[in-house]
Design a protein around this motif. Structure first.
Motif, short mmCIF file in Angstrom:
data_model
loop_
_atom_site.label_atom_id
_atom_site.label_comp_id
_atom_site.label_asym_id
_atom_site.label_seq_id
_atom_site.Cartn_x
_atom_site.Cartn_y
_atom_site.Cartn_z
N GLU A 91 16.43 -44.69 -21.91
CA GLU A 91 17.73 -45.11 -22.29
C GLU A 91 17.36 -46.65 -23.08
N HIS A 92 18.11 -46.94 -23.91
CA HIS A 92 17.94 -48.03 -24.51
C HIS A 92 19.26 -48.55 -25.33
N ALA A 93 19.53 -49.73 -25.35
CA ALA A 93 20.61 -50.36 -26.22
C ALA A 93 20.19 -50.58 -27.54
N HIS A 94 21.24 -50.49 -28.52
CA HIS A 94 20.82 -50.82 -29.71
C HIS A 94 21.64 -52.14 -30.16
N VAL A 95 20.72 -52.91 -30.82
CA VAL A 95 21.02 -54.31 -30.95
C VAL A 95 21.27 -54.53 -32.53
N ILE A 96 22.51 -54.59 -33.01
CA ILE A 96 22.48 -54.35 -34.63
C ILE A 96 23.06 -55.70 -35.25
N CYS A 97 22.46 -56.12 -36.21
CA CYS A 97 22.65 -57.48 -37.09
C CYS A 97 23.70 -57.02 -37.64
N LEU A 98 24.79 -57.87 -37.76
CA LEU A 98 26.14 -57.49 -38.49
C LEU A 98 26.06 -58.17 -40.07
N ARG A 99 24.88 -58.50 -40.22
CA ARG A 99 24.66 -59.39 -41.41
C ARG A 99 23.74 -58.59 -42.11
N CYS A 100 22.54 -58.34 -41.66
CA CYS A 100 21.57 -57.67 -42.61
C CYS A 100 21.44 -56.21 -41.92
N GLY A 101 22.02 -55.69 -41.08
CA GLY A 101 21.81 -54.53 -40.44
C GLY A 101 20.61 -53.94 -39.84
N ARG A 102 19.95 -54.89 -39.59
CA ARG A 102 18.57 -54.48 -38.93
C ARG A 102 18.98 -54.09 -37.43
N VAL A 103 18.32 -52.92 -36.87
CA VAL A 103 18.61 -52.41 -35.80
C VAL A 103 17.37 -52.63 -34.69
N GLU A 104 17.63 -53.22 -33.47
CA GLU A 104 16.51 -53.33 -32.56
C GLU A 104 16.61 -52.56 -31.41
N GLU A 105 15.84 -52.27 -30.61
CA GLU A 105 16.18 -51.38 -29.47
C GLU A 105 15.70 -52.13 -28.28
N PHE A 106 16.48 -52.23 -27.16
CA PHE A 106 16.20 -52.91 -26.13
C PHE A 106 16.21 -52.01 -24.70
N PHE A 107 14.95 -51.84 -24.28
CA PHE A 107 14.73 -51.09 -23.11
C PHE A 107 14.66 -52.07 -22.00
N GLY A 108 14.93 -51.23 -20.95
CA GLY A 108 14.61 -52.31 -19.67
C GLY A 108 15.52 -52.07 -18.55
N ASP A 109 15.17 -52.31 -17.53
CA ASP A 109 16.16 -52.20 -15.92
C ASP A 109 17.41 -52.75 -16.23
N PRO A 110 17.76 -53.73 -16.72
CA PRO A 110 19.31 -54.12 -16.75
C PRO A 110 20.00 -52.99 -17.17
N LEU A 111 19.81 -52.12 -18.01
CA LEU A 111 20.44 -50.80 -18.40
C LEU A 111 20.76 -49.84 -17.24
N GLN A 112 19.79 -49.96 -16.58
CA GLN A 112 19.67 -48.95 -15.18
C GLN A 112 20.53 -49.45 -14.25
N LYS A 113 20.35 -51.02 -14.22
CA LYS A 113 21.08 -51.52 -13.15
C LYS A 113 22.63 -51.49 -13.43
N LEU A 114 22.86 -51.54 -14.69
CA LEU A 114 24.27 -51.55 -15.03
C LEU A 114 24.97 -50.20 -14.88
N ARG A 115 24.20 -49.17 -15.03
CA ARG A 115 24.55 -47.74 -14.83
C ARG A 115 24.90 -47.69 -13.22
N ARG A 116 24.13 -48.00 -12.55
CA ARG A 116 24.20 -48.11 -11.02
C ARG A 116 25.46 -48.78 -10.55
N GLN A 117 25.69 -49.84 -11.06
CA GLN A 117 26.87 -50.64 -10.69
C GLN A 117 28.05 -49.96 -11.12
N ILE A 118 28.14 -49.51 -12.31
CA ILE A 118 29.29 -48.99 -12.74
C ILE A 118 29.71 -47.51 -11.75
#
Ligand SMILES: [Zn+2]
Ligand SMILES: [Zn+2]
Length: 170
Positions: A91-118
Motif C-alpha cells: 500500500e502506498h500513497a500517490h503524491v502528484i505535482c499539479l504543475r508538472c504531473g510528476r507522480v511519486e509513491e509514498f510507502f510507510g507505516d503512517p498509511l497503515q496507522k491511518l487505516r487502523r485509526q479509521i
C-alpha cells in the motif's frame, strides 16, 4: 514473481490467463510508471502486433473487476484519464505535482496507522484505501517562486504583465 502470484489468483477465480492477458498483466506489474489504457495498448502492441485496442480495454476492465489491478485517477491531473497498477504492490500513497504531473509513491507505516485509526474510530472494516496528495514538487516550487517574483517586479515597475504578441506577418 508478482506475475506468478497474479496467475495463481486468476486460477483461483477460474480465469484463464491468455497470452494477451499475460502481456498486459506483465506490463502493469513491471512498469515503474502509472500507465493509462492507451499507453498500455501501445506497449502491448510492441510485444504482440496482433493485439487490438478492444482486447486491451476489455482485459484492463476484467483485471480491474477481479481486483488484481487498481484504477487511479491521480487527481485528474490530465483530465478524465485513468491509470493502472497491480494490487500486489505494498500500500502506498500517490503524491502528484499539479504543475508538472510528476507522480511519486509514498510507502510507510503512517498509511497503515491511518487505516487502523479509521477502523477503530469508526468501527469500519476497510477493504481498500486510496490516498492521493496534490501539490507542487520541489522543482515546481522553485519555478513558481521565480514566476511570482517576476510578476511582482513587473507590477512594481508599472508595467502590466508581459503579454507576448504573435509575430506579425508581412
Ligand atoms: Zn512539479
Ligand atoms: Zn502507485
Amino acid at each position: 514473481m508478482a506475475v506468478n502470484t497474479t496467475r495463481g489468483s486468476l486460477r483461483e477465480r477460474g480465469i484463464r490467463l491468455t497470452r494477451q492477458r499475460q502481456i498486459l498483466l506483465d506490463l502493469i506489474d513491471k512498469t515503474r510508471d502509472h500507465l493509462d489504457a492507451e499507453q498500455l495498448y501501445k506497449l502491448a502492441k510492441v510485444r504482440d502486433s496482433k493485439i487490438n485496442r478492444v482486447t486491451v480495454y476489455r482485459t484492463i476492465k476484467m483485471l480491474k473487476e477481479t481486483g488484481l489491478v487498481d484504477e487511479l485517477d491521480l487527481m485528474h491531473y490530465s483530465g478524465d484519464q485513468h491509470y493502472y497498477e497491480t494490487r500486489l504492490k505494498q500500500e502506498h500513497a500517490h503524491v502528484i505535482c499539479l504543475r508538472c504531473g510528476r507522480v511519486e509513491e509514498f510507502f510507510g507505516d503512517p498509511l497503515q496507522k491511518l487505516r487502523r485509526q479509521i477502523e477503530s474510530h469508526l468501527g469500519f472494516q476497510i477493504l481498500l484505501a486510496r490516498t492521493e496528495v496534490g501539490g507542487y514538487c520541489s522543482h515546481c516550487q522553485a519555478l513558481r517562486a521565480q514566476e511570482i517574483q517576476a510578476a511582482t517586479k513587473a507590477a512594481e515597475s508599472g508595467r502590466a504583465a508581459p503579454v507576448k504578441e504573435p509575430p506579425r506577418r508581412r
